[in-house]
Scaffold this motif. Structure first.
Motif, PDB file in Angstrom:
ATOM      1  N   ASP A 164       0.835  -1.193   0.000  1.00 35.19           N
ATOM      2  CA  ASP A 164       0.000   0.000   0.000  1.00 35.19           C
ATOM      3  C   ASP A 164       0.873   1.248   0.000  1.00 35.19           C
ATOM      4  O   ASP A 164       1.929   1.291   0.641  1.00 35.19           O
ATOM      5  N   ILE A 187      -3.253   3.782  -3.248  1.00 33.88           N
ATOM      6  CA  ILE A 187      -2.965   2.621  -4.084  1.00 33.88           C
ATOM      7  C   ILE A 187      -2.806   1.423  -3.160  1.00 33.88           C
ATOM      8  O   ILE A 187      -1.933   1.414  -2.286  1.00 33.88           O
ATOM      9  N   ASP A 214      -3.921  -3.702  -5.959  1.00 29.55           N
ATOM     10  CA  ASP A 214      -4.169  -3.010  -7.225  1.00 29.55           C
ATOM     11  C   ASP A 214      -3.063  -3.218  -8.243  1.00 29.55           C
ATOM     12  O   ASP A 214      -3.231  -2.905  -9.430  1.00 29.55           O
ATOM     13  N   VAL A 215      -1.893  -3.688  -7.782  1.00 30.72           N
ATOM     14  CA  VAL A 215      -0.723  -3.755  -8.660  1.00 30.72           C
ATOM     15  C   VAL A 215      -0.012  -5.090  -8.509  1.00 30.72           C
ATOM     16  O   VAL A 215      -0.200  -5.818  -7.529  1.00 30.72           O
ATOM     17  N   ARG A 266       0.617  -4.781 -14.228  1.00 33.49           N
ATOM     18  CA  ARG A 266       0.190  -3.466 -13.746  1.00 33.49           C
ATOM     19  C   ARG A 266       1.122  -3.088 -12.602  1.00 33.49           C
ATOM     20  O   ARG A 266       1.234  -3.820 -11.619  1.00 33.49           O
ATOM     21  N   THR A 326      -0.964   4.081 -11.169  1.00 35.46           N
ATOM     22  CA  THR A 326      -0.684   2.764 -11.740  1.00 35.46           C
ATOM     23  C   THR A 326      -0.699   2.834 -13.263  1.00 35.46           C
ATOM     24  O   THR A 326      -1.270   3.746 -13.859  1.00 35.46           O
ATOM     25  N   ARG A 380      -0.776  -0.087 -16.745  1.00 38.05           N
ATOM     26  CA  ARG A 380      -0.759  -1.451 -17.260  1.00 38.05           C
ATOM     27  C   ARG A 380      -0.056  -1.464 -18.604  1.00 38.05           C
ATOM     28  O   ARG A 380      -0.299  -0.614 -19.455  1.00 38.05           O
TER      29      ARG A 380
END
Length: 394
Positions: free
Chosen positions: A285, A294, A298-299, A347, A354, A356
């Motif tokens: 995070d 973020i 998410d990644v 990503r 972020t 991708r």
């Protein structure tokens, strides 16, 4: 005392991805600047406002960052099967130097759009409504880029709802394909040393694991943890630390020597644009520079990259190609940070959010190669007309 009057040159100021640059048609440049050389470099330096000891670009079009100190020349293509030739110059902020050694992936987006705006794409190739496929010859690195540019009523569609972290406002989406982006080099190797991970000896720092790759742009990847970082750093954490910037430059120079891009450490001063230096970490995070949260989920990994000696506020497009390519190849530091295994897209988290990027990597005769890297960006004309420079500039 008489001084020469200013001259004016047709130009267009465009945002492409997370960068901005001054775009020219080749035929609009003064005759002395239509060929590579000192006159062209002097013109670009004066247009941007460099060299500037104040690092402010008050007397030029630059924005005093690597993302905004750029000039581009487009012309009808000299290469069969392409619409335009795209030549990119990265202008140093504080030195009288224009680096022609690499591409700008972000401005590749704007190159596709500008090609249509400037009438450099054959009219029959531009639909009334739909998507225009612009085939771009990237003249710095001699590679093909395909830009899928949306068109409405025969004109480039610039407004839209596509959001790109690092850019304040939404715009129309442009999809970019970087074909066979790995560097040709002397032997065509994507990994110049032949290794997925090298033990890189850096004077004053020690030996670091590093992935040295030429895809999109030559890039040196190291682990964030190995150099005392977490991968969640923002620009102010790095760029305000002069000692840290010196360490990153030492790593970059060591990588450039190991990759064979330079023969002596002193040559690095004349090759500021390449290679890039980036550090990677597993997901966690963090809060992006915009205040956006973020989450680790998410990644796939975190990446921070430096351009022209400073941490980039988001991510360079060409470096994103290197990230996507390295992530697709099991065993690289980028792939390891993303959890390992084969993948066709990644990503990653960067300081602004972020991004991708997809990559198709294959192994042939023991050598890795990437056939294509894909990402989405946007572009918008900010101003068009003439840029003015003193008549004795070149």
């Amino acid at each position: 005392m008489n001084h020469p009057a200013q001259i004016r040159i047709p130009a267009t100021y465009i945002r492409g991805g997370t960068s901005k640059g001054v775009f020219f048609r080749l035929q609009d440049l003064p005759a002395a600047c239509q060929q590579p050389g000192a006159a062209r470099d002097a013109l670009f330096l004066r247009v941007i406002g460099s060299p500037d000891p104040y690092s402010a670009h008050i007397d030029g079009m630059g924005g005093a960052t690597s993302s905004t100190s750029k000039c581009v020349i487009l012309s009808q293509s000299s290469v069969p099967g392409h619409d335009v030739d795209y030549l990119y110059g990265q202008v140093s902020i504080d030195k009288p130097f224009v680096d022609w050694s690499g591409n700008c992936g972000n401005l590749s987006t704007a190159a596709g759009a500008f090609a249509i705006h400037a009438g450099l794409v054959a009219p029959e190739r531009v639909p009334q409504d739909g998507v225009c496929t612009v085939r771009i010859w990237q003249a710095n690195i001699r590679k093909t880029i395909i830009a899928h540019v949306p068109v409405s009523q025969g004109q480039v569609q610039e407004t839209g709802d596509f959001e790109l972290d690092g850019v304040t406002f939404p715009a129309a989406e442009i999809v970019l394909e970087f074909l066979e982006p790995s560097d040709d080099g002397d032997d065509g190797a994507m990994f110049p040393t032949g290794n997925l991970v090298d033990a890189l000896e850096v004077p004053g720092i020690g030996t670091l694991p590093a992935t040295l790759i030429s895809a999109g742009i030559p890039t040196v990847f190291v682990n964030a943890a190995d150099i005392g970082y977490t991968g969640t750093e923002l620009r102010e954490h790095i760029n305000s630390d002069a000692a840290a910037l010196q360490r990153f430059e030492a790593i970059r120079v060591a990588g450039a020597l190991r990759m064979g891009l330079i023969k002596t450490a002193e040559e690095a001063a004349t090759r500021q644009h390449t290679p890039k230096i980036a550090f990677v970490a597993p997901p966690q995070d963090y809060t992006a520079s915009s205040g956006k949260a973020i989450a680790a989920g998410d990644v796939d990994l975190l990446v921070r990259a430096l351009s022209m000696g400073k941490l980039h506020h988001a991510m360079m497009g060409t470096c994103a190609v290197a990230i996507g390519t390295a992530a697709a190849i099991p065993g690289t530091l980028v792939n390891q940070a993303a959890g390992g295994g084969a993948r066709e897209a990644v990503r990653f988290g960067h300081p602004s959010g972020t991004l991708r990027v997809g990559a198709e990597a294959v192994q042939e005769n023991g050598q890795w190669k990437v056939t294509k890297a894909i990402m989405s960006r946007s572009a918008r004309i900010l101003m068009e007309g003439w840029v003015r420079v003193p008549g004795d500039t070149f």
